[in-house]
Design an enzyme around this catalytic site. Structure first.
Site: not given
Length: 218
Positions: A25, A48-50, A90
């Protein structure tokens, strides 16, 4: 050191910490430069954390800025074989320890390995985003940042800004050197040959432990 070279210099050194197949990340700023410096034979899965696992390369043909962005709000796309997932999935990957490394910028890092990388809402600074989860859920946390800000040390004895998370940082990489966080404190393990140990310590507000096996930063 030429300021125009600093960010890429840091990113190039950070890239050497990644291994083939790692799930990684990336934060905003310097971390976004890391992929272009990956060593030959090393391919990583960018998360990507979204909600993107396997972030791909944006081209004129695949960009969809109205609908698909990364966690920083920039146009993004999944690579072939990558997937789009909901935020719960996620963050389940992050909290479940499935992200091998996260690379973040920082406003302050202290001798206990705590990080501050956000500041008061409403200012022209980034919010915390998913960093709190990443810092406690990722196996290896690398802070990639310039050593000072306007001449003021960013590596300190104790953070004065709001914590993102405590006792979480594995490694700090700046234009001056590479530092590992241990129970004893911050250990300088590599140094940029353009600087002396004394200069690095002078630019650091926390006491550095100098590795007996100190190597040049290349």
């Amino acid at each position: 050191m030429d300021r125009a070279l600093i960010k890429d210099f840091i990113a190039k050194r950070v890239a050497k910490e990644l291994r083939d197949g790692d799930v990684v990340n990336l934060g905003i700023g310097i971390p976004t430069l890391v992929p272009k410096y990956l060593p030959e034979g090393v391919s990583v899965v960018l998360q990507s954390e979204n909600g993107i696992v396997g972030v791909g390369r944006i081209t004129e043909d695949n960009a969809d800025p109205m609908h698909i962005t990364d966690a920083a709000g920039q146009p993004a796309v999944a690579m072939p074989g990558g997937v789009y997932v909901d935020s719960a999935t996620s963050f389940g990957l992050i909290r479940g320890g499935h992200v091998d490394a996260c690379i973040l910028g920082g406003l302050e890092v202290d001798a206990e390995g705590s990080l501050s990388n956000w500041i008061i809402p409403g200012k022209r600074m980034p919010g915390m985003g998913g960093a709190m989860d990443l810092l406690v859920g990722t196996r290896k946390v690398i802070v990639a940042m310039e050593h000072t800000a306007r001449g003021n040390p960013k590596i300190v004895e104790k953070c004065s800004l709001p914590y993102t998370a405590v006792n979480c940082v594995s490694m700090i990489i700046t234009e001056m050197g590479v530092m590992e966080l241990t129970e004893a404190g911050i250990t300088l393990v590599e140094i940029n040959p353009e600087f002396s140990v004394e200069e690095v310590q002078q630019a650091t507000a926390a006491k550095l432990i100098i590795s007996p096996d100190l190597k040049p930063m290349v």
